[in-house]
Structure formats: C-alpha cells, structure tokens
Design a protein around this motif. Structure first.
Motif, PDB file in Angstrom:
ATOM      1  N   ALA A 354      26.094  19.101  21.396  1.00 18.21           N
ATOM      2  CA  ALA A 354      27.576  19.382  21.040  1.00 18.21           C
ATOM      3  C   ALA A 354      28.124  17.863  21.049  1.00 18.21           C
ATOM      4  O   ALA A 354      28.017  17.051  21.758  1.00 18.21           O
ATOM      5  N   VAL A 355      29.355  18.029  20.287  1.00 22.79           N
ATOM      6  CA  VAL A 355      30.234  16.746  20.084  1.00 22.79           C
ATOM      7  C   VAL A 355      31.784  17.213  20.136  1.00 22.79           C
ATOM      8  O   VAL A 355      31.956  18.359  19.702  1.00 22.79           O
ATOM      9  N   ARG A 356      32.534  16.221  20.920  1.00 20.72           N
ATOM     10  CA  ARG A 356      33.973  16.721  20.898  1.00 20.72           C
ATOM     11  C   ARG A 356      34.770  15.660  20.460  1.00 20.72           C
ATOM     12  O   ARG A 356      34.404  14.364  20.594  1.00 20.72           O
ATOM     13  N   ASP A 357      35.867  15.986  19.782  1.00 19.26           N
ATOM     14  CA  ASP A 357      36.816  14.879  19.154  1.00 19.26           C
ATOM     15  C   ASP A 357      37.996  15.337  18.994  1.00 19.26           C
ATOM     16  O   ASP A 357      38.244  16.639  19.302  1.00 19.26           O
ATOM     17  N   ARG A 358      38.850  14.495  18.818  1.00 13.84           N
ATOM     18  CA  ARG A 358      40.301  14.894  18.705  1.00 13.84           C
ATOM     19  C   ARG A 358      41.090  14.078  17.684  1.00 13.84           C
ATOM     20  O   ARG A 358      40.752  12.796  17.395  1.00 13.84           O
ATOM     21  N   PHE A 359      42.127  14.358  16.963  1.00 14.00           N
ATOM     22  CA  PHE A 359      42.995  13.585  16.129  1.00 14.00           C
ATOM     23  C   PHE A 359      44.422  14.083  15.925  1.00 14.00           C
ATOM     24  O   PHE A 359      44.529  15.516  16.304  1.00 14.00           O
ATOM     25  N   GLY A 360      45.175  13.339  15.161  1.00 11.40           N
ATOM     26  CA  GLY A 360      46.478  14.012  15.077  1.00 11.40           C
ATOM     27  C   GLY A 360      47.045  14.046  13.662  1.00 11.40           C
ATOM     28  O   GLY A 360      46.608  13.017  12.957  1.00 11.40           O
ATOM     29  N   LEU A 361      47.580  14.925  13.093  1.00  5.87           N
ATOM     30  CA  LEU A 361      48.077  15.083  11.830  1.00  5.87           C
ATOM     31  C   LEU A 361      49.616  15.608  11.581  1.00  5.87           C
ATOM     32  O   LEU A 361      50.047  15.988  12.428  1.00  5.87           O
ATOM     33  N   GLY A 362      49.938  14.830  10.661  1.00  2.89           N
ATOM     34  CA  GLY A 362      51.553  14.947  10.329  1.00  2.89           C
ATOM     35  C   GLY A 362      51.767  15.871   9.065  1.00  2.89           C
ATOM     36  O   GLY A 362      51.369  15.604   7.973  1.00  2.89           O
ATOM     37  N   ILE A 363      52.476  16.807   9.248  1.00  6.84           N
ATOM     38  CA  ILE A 363      52.828  17.917   8.079  1.00  6.84           C
ATOM     39  C   ILE A 363      54.020  17.684   7.851  1.00  6.84           C
ATOM     40  O   ILE A 363      55.180  17.684   8.385  1.00  6.84           O
ATOM     41  N   GLY A 364      54.463  17.134   6.397  1.00  7.25           N
ATOM     42  CA  GLY A 364      55.787  17.014   6.214  1.00  7.25           C
ATOM     43  C   GLY A 364      56.323  18.241   5.631  1.00  7.25           C
ATOM     44  O   GLY A 364      55.871  19.337   5.584  1.00  7.25           O
ATOM     45  N   GLY A 365      57.700  18.004   4.833  1.00  9.99           N
ATOM     46  CA  GLY A 365      58.148  18.989   4.268  1.00  9.99           C
ATOM     47  C   GLY A 365      59.414  19.567   4.885  1.00  9.99           C
ATOM     48  O   GLY A 365      59.897  18.949   5.735  1.00  9.99           O
ATOM     49  N   ALA A 366      60.034  20.813   4.693  1.00  7.81           N
ATOM     50  CA  ALA A 366      61.128  21.145   5.389  1.00  7.81           C
ATOM     51  C   ALA A 366      60.897  21.431   6.908  1.00  7.81           C
ATOM     52  O   ALA A 366      62.107  21.210   7.738  1.00  7.81           O
TER      53      ALA A 366
END
Length: 766
Positions: A354-366
């Motif tokens: 098993a492998v674990r990871d994390r990341f951040g995403l930005g969602i634009g719009g209204a």
C-alpha cells in the motif's frame, strides 16, 4: 503558514502558473525529464560542478512543467536502478529530456557515461563499469514521442593510455576524450557540450560549467521556440565564454518542433512579499474541503468521477496548489489523472502493498474551493503475487519465476482479470500464474491476448512458449513456431523490453548462422545487461567461459558472472560454482567454494544446482560419499525439471546404496526423467528401466498414481483398480487410451507422462 503548504487564497489560485506549478488545464501530455549529475568519483578526478549543474537544470525543467526524476553521484548499480525506474514511470508517447553532467569517454566508435565507482581493472570491464550513451538514447526514444538528450560530459579523459575491449571479437580500443558522432533514433536530438573529439570545461568551482550556464541563460529567452533555436544561442554563448575553445554540437532527427514550454514562455515569478500575498478581501471566501480517496494501486488513476462524487462536480479551472509527494498529477485526454511514482519492489514473501499520498487542488469559478486530497492505494493481489521484473508496463511490484506462489497467484489474478477485464497487465500476470501452476495452454492464451492488447512483455512470454524445447507439444496444443516466436521477440525489442533483448540475443549469439547475427546477439545481450538484466550477464559469462569456443576468455566471462552474483542472481551463483568446481587455465578447482555457490543457487530455486551438489557428494569432493544425501539433492533437481536428477538418483538406488529405497523408487525416478528434454539423461534412464522387473515397474506406476491423487494399493500387481486409475489419469492428461496389451513399462511411462502433464517443469526457470 506551514512549510510546503502555501497560503490559501484566490490570489494563489490565480498565480499557480507564475509560481512554477503546472496548471492541469494546459497540460497536453506527459513531459518527463531525467537528470543525472555525477561529480563525487571514487577513483578518478572529481568534478566540482557536475551535481550543481544537474540540480540547476532540474529546477529549470520543473519550472517549465516537466516531471523531473533526478539523481546524483550514481554508481553502476544505482545507474541501472535509475534507468529502470525512469522507464517504468514514463507513459508511452511522452516528451522526454535527458540531461547528464559527469565524466564520459569514447571507446572505439561509441560513447560511455561513467558511474562514480568506475574502475577499469581489466580490459574486459567496460560493459559492467559504464553506461553506453546511444543505448540510453535508444531506450528512451522507444518510450517517448520525442526525445532530447543534453550531455555535459566531455571533460579531460580520466583514463589516458587505457585500452578496453568493446566488441564481441575483443578488439582493444583506446579510451579517448570527447564524444563520437552516432545516429539518433527518429524524432530525437542529442546535444553535446562540445564538438566531436573535443574537450568540455567544468567551469569555476562553485558555479556552473560553461555549457550548463549557457543553457540556463538561453532557456528562458527561447523557451517558447523550437529547441534548435535555443541550442544555436547556447553554442554562441559557449564559444564566446571559452574564447573559442569549446563549441557545442548537436545530432538531430527531430521531424517536429520540440519546445521546452507548452503554450508559451513561463512568466516571471510573482513577488512573495506580504503585500502581494494578501488575499483579495472583496473576493468570495474560499471553501476548504478534505477528501479521502481509497483506490487500487495502478499506473494511472482517473480522479474526475471520484472527486466529483464527493464535492458535487467541477466548476471552473483546476490548479495544483500542493504537489503530491509520491506521484504526479496530469490532464490526460481532458481527464484529471494521478500517476503514482513507481519503483521496482520485490514482493517475495509479502502478501500486500500500500502507498499513501496527498495533494492540494484549487477549483476556480463562482464558488472557489480548495481540495485537500488524501489518497490510499492498495495493490491488487495479482500485482503482489505475479508482477514481473523489468516490466515497463507493470506497476513495479515483482516476483522472479521461482518466487511465484502458484495457488495464491492464480486466485488473485483470476479475480483481478474478472473485475478488470480491459487491463492487459493483469491478463499477462494471470498468464504467469497459470504457467507457474502448470497450465501452459491457458498461460499461452493469456499471453497472446495480453500481447494483442498491447502488453510488451506478454509478447515475449508467448514467444518463449512457441520456442521452448521443454513444452510437450503432443500433450499441450502450443505449436513449435520459430518464425512467429522470433517475430514477437523483435516487436518487444523495438519497444525496449530487456527480456526480449536477452532471449533473442542468446539465440543469435549461440546459433546465429553468420558473424553479423552473432554480433547482433552480443549487442542485444549487452543492452539487456546494461539495465541490470542478470540473465544476460550469465549468458555472456558462460559464452566466454566455454573452453570449446573460439571466444574462450575466462577473465572476460568471470567479469559478467561476478556482476550477476553481486545482484543476488541464482544463475550467477550456479555459474560461479561451475567455475570453482572445474577451475580454468592455471586456476585450480576449489570444491568448498563450489559447494557454497551451488547451495546458494539451490536454495533460491535453481533447477540444475541440486544435481551439481549430488554429483559432488558422490564423487567424494565434499568428503566421504553420502548416497542418501545425494538422492535428496537429485530429487530436488528432478522436481524442477532436471532429467539428470532422475537418472542419477535411479542409478544410486539400484546399486542398493540408498536403502530403504528400492527398485520401484528407482523406476519412478527414471520414468520421470524420460520425459524431460535432456537426451543423454533420458538415454541413461531408459537403460536403467530395461533392467527393472515388471513387478517393480508396476509398483512405481502405483506410486505415481497415488501422487496424482488416485488411491490405489502399491502391491506391484496391475489389477483392474490400477488399470482404471491409470486410464482416468491418462484421460485427465489428454493422453488417449491405454493399449489393451500394454506391458509394465508402457503402463509406467503413461503414468509418468500424466504426472508431468499435471506437474509440468517450470519452463520459465530455464
């Protein structure tokens, strides 16, 4: 604000590109850079700036949107691992850049990169102490749609007056400074820091070399133009900075432009002072959402549906605001895709991964949002139990053939293929499990289906079954087809598969009808060995240690075998055992060393090492002969498919030296040896059988039937119960009817053949 997690604001989302982070909406395909800097050499002059050059180029390429795999101060084993890992992580059709800073030399007409532990102590050390540049270029080009290599490696020759063997004929070539011209694969470019045969300079200590410095200065200015334009400017800068002593040079077959940046030049990084980092107070508040994903470990993991299901769909642009630590994010075909970083990992003795990871995403719009995504990936049982080594389309998890646990592998892969019918990798691994379980026909069908679906290694596996002399083709409906098998190998070679290089290479080297064929076989084996393929090291070692060959050069052969054994290969162990057992030229045999090598090989699953130990025991080379101990070793070899294991054990038993084993036990072993592809062993087994009484032959038949699951009395009388059990076993094996007038030996041979059909020798171990 913690280190590694940027401040959360709309301004940050808008500035994702200017901060050097890739905007997924602009990505058009995988862009991969491989960067190596070797400066801390152990036995030759160190290079002050090579590692700094590599680091600065890697940073530049990251800013340009490349996923960078970077390593420094690689020894030979580390270089092998770096190349294998890189190939494993390159999606087909990628745009590739390879940068190398370090020592390099020219030998003959070829160019070689030097690992940090390079030590040319023998004229035959070149293939195990260096990395061949044109082979690296060819391998990478086979994986990518376009490829650029930039080589800053033509320093002063660290091996003046050295002569090394580089070809099959062992002609010695002088080591030279500078690099030689060579043909590049289609749609690739190789850029050298200086002209052919000339020297490049390392630059001032603590800075960059002239070539790297020029690349860093030119790249920003010409990043949105064809790379040939940038390299022309690099040439001019280097020429001026070195007062005409160094002139970069390129060899190109690019048939389409190559740009360092997709969609235009990278903008200047935004200032990081407190004024510009404050969020827009009038903007809508940013909602942060934690998302936990549990997914199967795979080469590519589509995220759109999974994320949309948790946050109610995507509205607006998507940007990376925190990159994953153990993978990369991409927009493949308009879909958000996560690709975990893959690494070769042995699964011998393991049941899960098993492998674990994390990341951040930005969602634009209204309604702007930030997604803090945590990912947990668990490997499928099929990958854990039957993944293959050096499989460029696998997930990096592997077991060697002798490490596969057939029952677990078959269960895991059957389930995986049923649940994921469109994944060629799993179908190929099902074939490996079927082959380990003895079901060669099903394995062949799985291999062919996986190959038809585009799995490269599966083509090699199908070819091996078409070519192997160890398949009983009367019992298993797989044709012997050399033309088709070789065609499958050539297809896999063109795609960069080292196993295919090995299999085709050894046949050409051993049996090639012309000198050019043998030279090609040698080249293919060396290409595979350069990726750490120990099978090829062993084949080359055995080839040069054959005293009956015109190429007999023991020192050269031992160079390859020692390299194999250093990589813990059981065939390398066995081969070094044979060398120690026999001695060579003025080197006397060393029986203690031979025993140690053979025992290590046998413990690892080698098919012939047990019989080698049995012979040493019976010859008195390990002390007083011990027949029963020898039979135990011979039995291990027979079970692995070594015909001499059966013939030799039968001979010992018939002499009465292994009581309580008797003639029926000898007959059982001799009969099994008859159906293995070792003609001399089969001939000896036939002689022994001809001298055994009919009652003992029938007793052996009954013993085999019990091994096949038929409950019959072992009394030496072939009555109706024995005949009915034999007919059932023969029918299960597809052997046809037992003749009504069959004698005791014919009955035993039918039972023996049925046994091998149910328990076929491991073709993949030979």
């Amino acid at each position: 604000m913690s280190v590694g997690r940027p401040a959360r604001s709309l301004l940050l989302l808008a500035a994702a590109v200017s901060l050097g982070l890739t905007t997924l909406a602009e990505a058009e395909g995988a862009r991969i850079a491989l960067v190596v800097g070797n400066g801390n050499y152990q036995r030759i002059p160190a290079l002050d700036n090579a590692v700094r050059d590599a680091r600065d180029i890697a940073d530049m390429l990251r800013d340009f949107g490349f996923t960078v795999q970077e390593s420094h101060d690689l020894d030979r084993a580390g270089f092998e691992t770096f190349l294998r890992t890189a190939l494993l992580n390159i999606p087909e059709g990628s745009e590739l850049v390879f940068f190398y800073a370090g020592h390099g030399i020219q030998i003959g007409r070829r160019n070689y990169l030097l690992p940090t532990d390079v030590a040319f102590e023998s004229v035959y050390d070149l293939p195990v102490q260096s990395i061949t540049l044109d082979r690296v270029v060819e391998l990478l080009s086979a994986r990518g749609s376009s490829h650029v290599a930039m080589i800053d490696a033509c320093r002063e020759n660290p091996f003046p007056n050295l002569r090394l063997a580089a070809n099959l004929d062992a002609t010695l070539f002088e080591a030279k400074s500078g690099f030689e011209v060579f043909s590049t694969p289609i749609n690739s470019l190789v850029a050298f820091s200086t002209s052919p045969g000339q020297v490049a300079y390392d630059g001032e200590a603590g800075g960059n070399g002239p070539y790297t410095q020029a690349i860093l200065a030119s790249a920003g200015q010409y990043s949105d133009e064809n790379i040939l334009t940038m390299l022309a400017d690099v040439r001019q800068r280097v020429y001026q900075s070195t007062s005409g002593r160094q002139v970069p040079w390129e060899s190109s077959t690019l048939v389409q432009p190559f740009y360092l940046v997709q969609g235009g030049a990278v903008s200047t990084p935004a200032p990081s002072d407190s004024t510009t980092s404050q969020p827009n107070r009038s903007a809508a508040p940013v909602q942060e959402i934690a998302v936990d994903l549990a997914m199967p470990f795979a080469r590519e993991l589509p995220l759109d549906d999974r994320l949309a299901g948790q946050i109610g769909g995507f509205q607006g642009d998507v940007s990376v605001i925190e990159a994953p630590q153990h993978g990369q994010l991409d927009l493949a075909g308009g879909a958000l895709v996560y690709r975990p970083h893959l690494a070769e990992t042995s699964m011998a003795g393991k049941t899960e991964y098993a492998v674990r990871d994390r990341f951040g995403l930005g969602i634009g719009g209204a309604e702007p949002r930030i997604l803090n995504v945590s990912v947990e990936m668990t490997a499928l049982a099929c990958d854990v139990q039957a993944g293959d080594a050096l499989d460029l389309q696998g997930v990096g998890l592997y077991r060697l053939p002798n490490q596969i646990e057939p029952r677990r592998a078959l269960a895991g892969c059957t389930q995986a293929v049923t649940e994921n019918p469109g994944i060629a990798r799993l179908l190929y691994q099902l074939g490996r499990a079927q082959q380990a379980s003895g079901d060669l026909k099903s394995a062949y069908d799985s291999f062919r289906a996986a190959a038809a679906a585009g799995h490269i290694r599966a083509g090699h596996a199908a070819a091996m079954l078409l070519l192997s002399p160890r398949v009983d083709r009367a019992a298993v409906p797989i044709p012997l087809d050399e033309a088709q098998g070789n065609a499958l190998l050539d297809q896999a070679i063109a795609s960069g598969d080292p196993f295919a290089m090995h299999s085709r290479g050894l046949r050409l080297l051993r049996n090639g009808p012309a000198e050019d064929d043998r030279q090609r076989g040698f080249e293919l084996l060396e290409r595979a060995a350069e990726l750490g393929h120990t099978y090829s090291m062993n084949e080359l070692g055995a080839y040069f240690l054959d005293p009956d060959s015109r190429w007999f050069r023991p020192e050269r052969g031992l160079t390859y075998l020692r390299a194999s054994a250093e990589r813990n290969d059981i065939y390398g162990y066995n081969n070094l055992g044979l060398v120690a057992l026999r001695g060579y030229e003025d080197v006397k045999p060393d029986h203690a060393a031979a025993r140690d090598w053979f025992e290590r090989a046998a413990q690892g699953g080698h098919p012939f090492a047990p019989s080698n130990l049995g012979r040493m025991i019976m010859r008195g080379q390990l002390g007083k002969p011990d027949p029963r101990a020898a039979v135990r070793w011979y039995d291990m070899g027979l079970a692995r498919g070594d015909g001499w294991g059966g013939a030799n054990a039968a001979g010992i038993i018939l002499k009465g030296d292994a009581r309580p084993l008797g003639p029926a036990d000898a007959a059982l072993r001799a009969a099994k040896a008859l159906y293995l592809p070792a003609p001399d062993a089969a001939g000896r087994a036939r002689e022994l059988l001809d001298g055994i009484a009919a009652a003992d032959l029938d007793r052996a038949t009954q013993m085999i039937l019990n091994e096949l699951g038929e409950a019959v009395a072992v009394d030496g009388r072939a009555g109706p119960a024995t005949i009915e059990a034999l007919v059932r076993a023969g029918n299960r094996a597809g052997l046809g009817a037992l003749p009504a007038d069959a004698g005791a030996q014919e009955r035993l041979l039918m039972g023996s053949r049925a046994w091998w059909v149910q328990n076929p020798p491991r073709v993949d171990l030979f």
